[in-house]
Design an enzyme around this catalytic site. Structure first.
Site, PDB file in Angstrom:
ATOM      1  N   HIS A  83       8.513   5.262   0.122  1.00 27.52           N
ATOM      2  CA  HIS A  83       7.472   6.500   0.890  1.00 27.52           C
ATOM      3  C   HIS A  83       8.268   7.675   0.810  1.00 27.52           C
ATOM      4  O   HIS A  83       7.897   8.858   0.384  1.00 27.52           O
ATOM      5  CB  HIS A  83       8.505   6.465   2.568  1.00 27.52           C
ATOM      6  CG  HIS A  83       7.360   5.100   3.356  1.00 27.52           C
ATOM      7  ND1 HIS A  83       7.745   4.531   3.909  1.00 27.52           N
ATOM      8  CD2 HIS A  83       6.308   4.681   3.063  1.00 27.52           C
ATOM      9  CE1 HIS A  83       7.477   3.175   5.162  1.00 27.52           C
ATOM     10  NE2 HIS A  83       6.062   3.810   3.902  1.00 27.52           N
TER      11      HIS A  83
ATOM     12  N   SER B  69       8.372  -1.694   4.264  1.00 29.13           N
ATOM     13  CA  SER B  69       8.804  -0.978   5.816  1.00 29.13           C
ATOM     14  C   SER B  69       9.180  -3.249   6.875  1.00 29.13           C
ATOM     15  O   SER B  69      10.366  -2.923   6.812  1.00 29.13           O
ATOM     16  CB  SER B  69       7.817  -0.789   6.708  1.00 29.13           C
ATOM     17  OG  SER B  69       7.675   0.719   6.609  1.00 29.13           O
TER      18      SER B  69
ATOM     19  N   ARG C 270       1.952  -0.467  -4.622  1.00 30.24           N
ATOM     20  CA  ARG C 270       2.895  -1.215  -5.392  1.00 30.24           C
ATOM     21  C   ARG C 270       2.560  -2.350  -6.246  1.00 30.24           C
ATOM     22  O   ARG C 270       2.732  -2.440  -6.896  1.00 30.24           O
ATOM     23  CB  ARG C 270       3.590  -2.200  -3.847  1.00 30.24           C
ATOM     24  CG  ARG C 270       4.648  -0.657  -3.211  1.00 30.24           C
ATOM     25  CD  ARG C 270       5.029  -1.093  -1.858  1.00 30.24           C
ATOM     26  NE  ARG C 270       3.613  -0.955  -0.863  1.00 30.24           N
ATOM     27  CZ  ARG C 270       3.371  -1.346   0.018  1.00 30.24           C
ATOM     28  NH1 ARG C 270       4.974  -1.698   1.278  1.00 30.24           N
ATOM     29  NH2 ARG C 270       3.120  -1.564   1.155  1.00 30.24           N
TER      30      ARG C 270
ATOM     31  N   LYS D   8      -0.752  -2.460  16.025  1.00 36.13           N
ATOM     32  CA  LYS D   8       0.414  -3.078  15.519  1.00 36.13           C
ATOM     33  C   LYS D   8       1.514  -3.137  16.493  1.00 36.13           C
ATOM     34  O   LYS D   8       1.348  -1.600  16.990  1.00 36.13           O
ATOM     35  CB  LYS D   8       0.433  -2.385  14.169  1.00 36.13           C
ATOM     36  CG  LYS D   8       0.010  -2.371  12.717  1.00 36.13           C
ATOM     37  CD  LYS D   8       0.896  -1.501  11.614  1.00 36.13           C
ATOM     38  CE  LYS D   8       0.223  -2.474  10.234  1.00 36.13           C
ATOM     39  NZ  LYS D   8       1.037  -1.630   9.499  1.00 36.13           N
TER      40      LYS D   8
HETATM   41  P1  ADP Z   1       1.732  -0.048   5.092  1.00 36.87           P
HETATM   42  O1  ADP Z   1       0.491   0.029   4.503  1.00 36.87           O
HETATM   43  O2  ADP Z   1       2.470  -1.403   4.447  1.00 36.87           O
HETATM   44  O3  ADP Z   1       2.249  -0.821   6.720  1.00 36.87           O
HETATM   45  P2  ADP Z   1       2.982   2.055   5.706  1.00 36.87           P
HETATM   46  O4  ADP Z   1       1.759   2.655   6.203  1.00 36.87           O
HETATM   47  O5  ADP Z   1       3.780   2.762   5.577  1.00 36.87           O
HETATM   48  O6  ADP Z   1       2.979   0.687   4.938  1.00 36.87           O
HETATM   49  O7  ADP Z   1       2.660   2.740   3.706  1.00 36.87           O
HETATM   50  C1  ADP Z   1       1.679   4.357   3.652  1.00 36.87           C
HETATM   51  C2  ADP Z   1       1.819   4.011   2.383  1.00 36.87           C
HETATM   52  O8  ADP Z   1       3.330   3.976   1.828  1.00 36.87           O
HETATM   53  C3  ADP Z   1       0.978   3.340   1.628  1.00 36.87           C
HETATM   54  O9  ADP Z   1      -0.180   3.935   0.476  1.00 36.87           O
HETATM   55  C4  ADP Z   1       1.463   2.253   0.894  1.00 36.87           C
HETATM   56  O10 ADP Z   1       0.905   1.934  -0.340  1.00 36.87           O
HETATM   57  C5  ADP Z   1       2.765   3.365   0.552  1.00 36.87           C
HETATM   58  N1  ADP Z   1       3.789   2.892   0.380  1.00 36.87           N
HETATM   59  C6  ADP Z   1       4.941   2.077   0.505  1.00 36.87           C
HETATM   60  N2  ADP Z   1       5.960   1.313   0.063  1.00 36.87           N
HETATM   61  C7  ADP Z   1       5.563   2.409  -1.053  1.00 36.87           C
HETATM   62  C8  ADP Z   1       6.144   1.540  -2.288  1.00 36.87           C
HETATM   63  N3  ADP Z   1       7.565   0.734  -2.216  1.00 36.87           N
HETATM   64  N4  ADP Z   1       6.450   1.927  -3.678  1.00 36.87           N
HETATM   65  C9  ADP Z   1       4.814   2.724  -3.394  1.00 36.87           C
HETATM   66  N5  ADP Z   1       3.948   3.110  -2.703  1.00 36.87           N
HETATM   67  C10 ADP Z   1       4.835   2.578  -1.087  1.00 36.87           C
END
Ligand code: ADP
Length: 158
Positions: free
Chosen positions: A17, A128, A90, A41
């Site tokens: 992030h 996460s 990712r 969630k």
């Molecule tokens: P999730 O969607 O897995 O619950 P989040 O909501 O916290 O995770 O993620 C928010 C945004 O950050 C999403 O667009 C997710 O693809 C991106 N993101 C999270 N980790 C990474 C990473 N390691 N590399 C690139 N983008 C990431």
């Protein structure tokens, strides 16, 4: 002025992030990190805890604002004059979900563009869920999350 929003659960915030936040600041004049109020969630960290963590870890970026929001992202964008949505990509597995979301959001708010960014190699597969799993079993997470997050995780699982 280009105002972006980076929405997500951030449960917890990872170096993946942080990588996207730093990159987003190169394409936006101001960035809102929007923590989703997602009651469906089962979160490890409460909304207040996630807001505190993000504010602490982003304290050096003066053009980052950390907010929480519920409802439709596009309504939030219209209300706050936000003109771009930042998402991180990712693996290919993210793509199908992300492109659907971007397409729906464009239908709801044609003037708001979704910008996809990619983290650097070492952060690319940090998620996460992996962080939660490794820290639950006391594994080393120092390369996955900022020190402040590692401390909070340690306290959570001790
Ligand atoms: P999730 O969607 O897995 O619950 P989040 O909501 O916290 O995770 O993620 C928010 C945004 O950050 C999403 O667009 C997710 O693809 C991106 N993101 C999270 N980790 C990474 C990473 N390691 N590399 C690139 N983008 C990431």
């Amino acid at each position: 002025m280009r105002i972006g929003i980076y929405p997500g659960s951030f449960d917890p915030l990872t170096y993946g992030h942080m990588d996207i936040i730093e990159r987003a600041l190169k394409v936006c004049d101001k960035l809102v990190v929007g923590i989703l109020l997602n009651s469906s969630k089962n979160n490890l960290f409460s909304l207040d805890e996630r807001v505190e963590i993000l504010r602490h870890c982003c304290r050096e970026y003066e053009n980052v604002e950390v907010m929480s929001f519920g409802g439709l992202l596009t309504d939030y964008c219209k209300k706050h004059k936000i003109n771009c949505i930042i998402r991180g990509l990712r693996a290919v597995s993210d793509f199908e979900y992300e492109i659907t979301l971007a397409s729906i959001n464009r239908r709801l708010a044609p003037d708001v563009d979704t910008v996809f960014l990619m983290a650097r190699d070492e952060n690319l597969f940090v998620s996460s869920s992996v962080v939660r799993e490794v820290s639950r079993y006391n594994g080393d997470i120092s390369t996955l999350v900022p020190p402040h997050v590692a401390e909070k995780l340690k306290a959570k699982f001790s």
